[in-house]
Structures are given as C-alpha cells and as structure tokens.
Motif scaffolding. Structure first.
Motif, short mmCIF file in Angstrom:
data_model
loop_
_atom_site.label_atom_id
_atom_site.label_comp_id
_atom_site.label_asym_id
_atom_site.label_seq_id
_atom_site.Cartn_x
_atom_site.Cartn_y
_atom_site.Cartn_z
N PRO A 139 0.80 -1.23 0.00
CA PRO A 139 0.00 0.00 0.00
C PRO A 139 0.83 1.28 0.00
O PRO A 139 1.91 1.34 0.59
CB PRO A 139 -0.78 -0.10 1.32
N TRP A 140 0.28 2.29 -0.65
CA TRP A 140 0.76 3.66 -0.46
C TRP A 140 0.19 4.16 0.87
O TRP A 140 -0.87 3.69 1.30
CB TRP A 140 0.24 4.57 -1.57
N PRO A 141 0.84 5.14 1.49
CA PRO A 141 0.23 5.77 2.67
C PRO A 141 -1.10 6.43 2.27
O PRO A 141 -1.41 6.58 1.08
CB PRO A 141 1.26 6.81 3.08
N GLY A 142 -1.87 6.84 3.26
CA GLY A 142 -3.21 7.39 3.04
C GLY A 142 -3.21 8.57 2.06
O GLY A 142 -2.26 9.34 1.97
N GLN A 143 -4.32 8.66 1.33
CA GLN A 143 -4.45 9.68 0.28
C GLN A 143 -5.07 10.98 0.80
O GLN A 143 -6.11 10.97 1.47
CB GLN A 143 -5.30 9.12 -0.86
N GLY A 144 -4.40 12.08 0.49
CA GLY A 144 -4.87 13.40 0.89
C GLY A 144 -4.84 14.36 -0.29
O GLY A 144 -4.67 13.94 -1.44
N LEU A 162 -6.92 19.53 -11.26
CA LEU A 162 -6.22 18.66 -10.32
C LEU A 162 -5.77 17.39 -11.02
O LEU A 162 -6.53 16.78 -11.78
CB LEU A 162 -7.14 18.30 -9.14
N ARG A 163 -4.56 17.00 -10.75
CA ARG A 163 -4.01 15.81 -11.38
C ARG A 163 -4.62 14.54 -10.76
O ARG A 163 -4.70 14.40 -9.54
CB ARG A 163 -2.50 15.82 -11.18
N SER A 164 -5.07 13.61 -11.61
CA SER A 164 -5.60 12.33 -11.16
C SER A 164 -4.62 11.23 -11.56
O SER A 164 -3.81 11.42 -12.47
CB SER A 164 -6.96 12.06 -11.77
N ILE A 201 -4.36 14.66 -5.78
CA ILE A 201 -4.68 13.76 -4.67
C ILE A 201 -3.57 12.72 -4.62
O ILE A 201 -3.26 12.11 -5.65
CB ILE A 201 -6.02 13.03 -4.93
N SER A 202 -2.98 12.50 -3.45
CA SER A 202 -1.96 11.47 -3.33
C SER A 202 -1.53 11.34 -1.88
O SER A 202 -2.09 11.99 -0.99
CB SER A 202 -0.75 11.79 -4.22
N SER A 203 -0.53 10.52 -1.66
CA SER A 203 0.03 10.37 -0.32
C SER A 203 1.13 11.40 -0.09
O SER A 203 1.59 12.05 -1.03
CB SER A 203 0.65 8.97 -0.19
N GLY A 204 1.59 11.49 1.15
CA GLY A 204 2.77 12.31 1.46
C GLY A 204 3.97 11.80 0.68
O GLY A 204 4.89 12.57 0.36
N SER A 205 3.97 10.52 0.37
CA SER A 205 5.10 9.89 -0.29
C SER A 205 5.39 10.51 -1.66
O SER A 205 6.53 10.89 -1.96
CB SER A 205 4.79 8.39 -0.44
N THR A 206 4.35 10.63 -2.47
CA THR A 206 4.56 11.17 -3.82
C THR A 206 4.83 12.67 -3.79
O THR A 206 5.62 13.18 -4.58
CB THR A 206 3.36 10.78 -4.72
N GLY A 207 4.22 13.38 -2.83
CA GLY A 207 4.54 14.80 -2.67
C GLY A 207 6.01 15.00 -2.33
O GLY A 207 6.67 15.91 -2.84
N1 PCA Z 1 1.21 7.87 -5.10
C1 PCA Z 1 0.91 7.46 -6.44
C2 PCA Z 1 -0.34 6.69 -6.34
C3 PCA Z 1 -0.84 6.82 -4.96
C4 PCA Z 1 0.24 7.55 -4.25
O1 PCA Z 1 0.25 7.77 -3.04
C5 PCA Z 1 0.70 8.62 -7.35
O2 PCA Z 1 0.42 9.73 -6.87
O3 PCA Z 1 0.76 8.44 -8.56
#
Ligand code: PCA
Length: 322
Positions: A139-144, A162-164, A201-207
């Motif tokens: 899993p990715w971390p929670g989406q915000g 907004l990017r999807s 919309i995404s996790s802290g990870s991708t930001g």
């Molecule tokens: N990062 C990926 C998918 C979900 C996430 O947290 C992205 O933004 O593409």
C-alpha cells in the motif's frame, strides 16, 4: 515448446541440461528512491537467492522501460515477463480493481490488510482472466489533497485543475467540481511547474518524491484510502515455471510484500514531517470539506457495489465480517 516461445524474448535458454539464468526485465512506475522501487530491488535479490540464481530480475524504476500507463499491457502481452503498477489504474477496464480506492472504507494499515484479504480471491480471479498473476501487493500511505491555496470546502475547488492517477481520483475531483487531468507520477513535477495542474490527490510519499513544495502550499491529510501497487507476472510465463521455482519466487514475494507494507506505515508520518519542513502547511481537512468528502465516498462505495455485482458484494461482505 510454449515455454521456449514465450521465454525466448526475455529469458535464457537451457544448454545441455545446465540451466542458465532466466533474465527478466521488470518495469516499475515510480521513483527509484521510493520505498516501492527499493523493495523491487530487494525482491530481485531474494528471487535470485531463493531460485538459486535461476531467475535474474533487473529493475527499471520511474517508468524508464515502460511508462506507468503501459506496464500492465507490456506484462499481459509478454513484452515484459514481470512488472509493477498501481492496481487501481486498471479500473477503467474493470471496476473490481477499485476495491482499494473507496474513500473511507479502509483508512488504516490494519483495515487495509483486512480489505486485501477479503479482496484477494475475486481480484486474483479477474487478473488471471487477463493473463496476469499477482505476486505481492504493497500500500501507499493514506491519500490526501495538495493545493496551492487554503481549501475549506468544495467551493474552493470549483474549476481547479487537479491531477488524477486513476478513475477513482478523477471521480473524486469531478464530484468536488474540479477538473481532473490524468498524469503519471513521473510527470507530476513538470505538470505542476507548467500549470497543467494546480494540485492533486496522493500520499505524502509522492509529494515528497516530487518535491511539490516548490509549487504547492497546502496538504490536507484526510487519509481517505490506501491504494496498492502490486507486482504482476505474465500468467503464461508463470505457468511455464517449475513448481520449485514458483515457490522460490512466491517466498520472496511474501517476504517483500510484508516488508514493503511495514515500511509504508513506518514512513507515512515521516513524509508529513518532510512536507512541513519544506514549508508546506500539513493539516486535517476542515469539517465542511470533510463532510463533503465523506458524502462522495459513500456514493462511490454504492456505485462500486453496483458496478461489480457479486464479486464486489463478496469482497464487501467478507471485509465487514472480519
Ligand atoms: N502515489 C501514487 C499513487 C498513490 C500515491 O500515493 C501517485 O500519486 O501516482
């Protein structure tokens, strides 16, 4: 014969009973330094170890071999024997793959594990039907929500581009009155820099991976769902392997799936800190925005159940019964 034909493009050949390593290129969609990709490298190491060098995987992160949007097809058709992708990107073909993008159904790692246990049977059946076998998920971390301004309700999102990253994120954005623009994570920084999108919309990870603090100011944590990446293998390639080789690969996959999931959880708060340290406002969504999102989530859950019929119902019932 089948094995040789399928394997010829990507793998080695048997000489006089001495097995040469099968060389597998493995495209991955996300940044090389991301924990998903790092686990891909560890997976390749373990596969070499547990198959006594028989399967030799080379990782190609960041969409460098196939762009994120092309990886599924590449593996399905055998252009690559194995690859990694966010599973819910397949949902435009079959709604079942949205099982992990239903806002507020499973928002914690513990619930995410339960949901995957509930979903695994039906999802694997659908994957097998399209010539894919899932080896592990993570899993990715929670989406915000990322914006370049304060947002208190859908009113503030009206008309914002907004990017999807899949059908579900596009639905959330449209439901809020924004305009979705589908963009791969690998192209995200560029899209923000050029004004193609003004948030996502995404996790802290991708930001964090994309250093989005250079363009954006606010992150609303929300943590509405935890979508999963998965490593898939071409089913014909998989079926052509000896049982012992399959077992070695599966052992590596089981260990890496668990380790990657633990790493995701461990990093989830650290990513928030990094966004904050780089100047972003990292906060909970306000009550109005939150209740709008919850209403959107309820509609998406109902729509998903309708779109997926028996399989969706089986997943939901199993999950709720856990
Ligand atoms: N990062 C990926 C998918 C979900 C996430 O947290 C992205 O933004 O593409």
């Amino acid at each position: 014969m089948k094995k040789v034909l399928i394997a010829a493009a990507s793998v080695g050949v048997l000489f006089a009973g001495v097995a040469q390593a099968d060389k597998w290129d493995m495209p991955m969609a996300y940044a090389a330094t991301n924990f998903h990709s790092e686990h891909g490298v560890m997976f390749a190491d373990k596969v070499r170890e547990y198959t006594d060098g028989e399967i030799d995987i080379t990782i190609h992160p960041g969409g460098s071999l196939f762009g994120g949007g092309d990886i599924k097809r590449a593996v399905q058709t055998g252009q690559a024997p194995i690859g990694e992708r966010i599973m819910s990107a397949h949902a435009n073909e079959d709604a079942i793959y949205n099982w992990d993008n239903l806002p507020f159904l499973a928002t914690t790692y513990a619930d995410g594990e339960k949901l995957w246990k509930a979903a695994q049977g039906p999802v694997n059946k659908h994957l097998n039907d399209i010539n894919l076998v899932a080896l592990y998920t993570c899993p990715w971390p929670g989406q915000g929500f990322y914006f370049k301004k304060e947002v208190n309700s859908a009113k503030d999102v009206e008309g914002v581009k907004l990017r999807s990253y899949n059908a579900a994120t596009a639905t959330v954005i449209e439901s809020l009155g924004g305009t979705p623009v589908q963009i791969e994570a690998a192209e995200l920084t560029q899209a923000l820099a050029t004004g193609v999108a003004d948030g996502f919309i995404s996790s802290g990870s991708t930001g964090y991976d994309r250093k989005v603090w250079e363009h954006l100011t606010h992150y609303y944590k929300v943590s509405a769902w935890q979508p999963r990446n998965y490593v898939m293998v071409n089913k014909e390639v998989w079926d052509s392997l000896e049982a012992e080789t399959q077992a070695g690969i599966q052992k590596a996959a089981d260990e890496i799936g668990a380790s990657c999931t633990a790493k995701s959880e461990e990093l989830s708060l650290w990513y928030y800190d990094q966004l904050e340290e780089n100047g972003m406002t990292v906060i909970d969504a306000g009550p109005e925005f939150m209740s709008e999102l919850e209403a959107i989530g309820a509609t998406m859950q109902a729509d998903w159940l309708e779109a997926t019929g028996e399989d969706g119902k089986a997943i939901m019932d199993a999950y709720k019964g856990m």
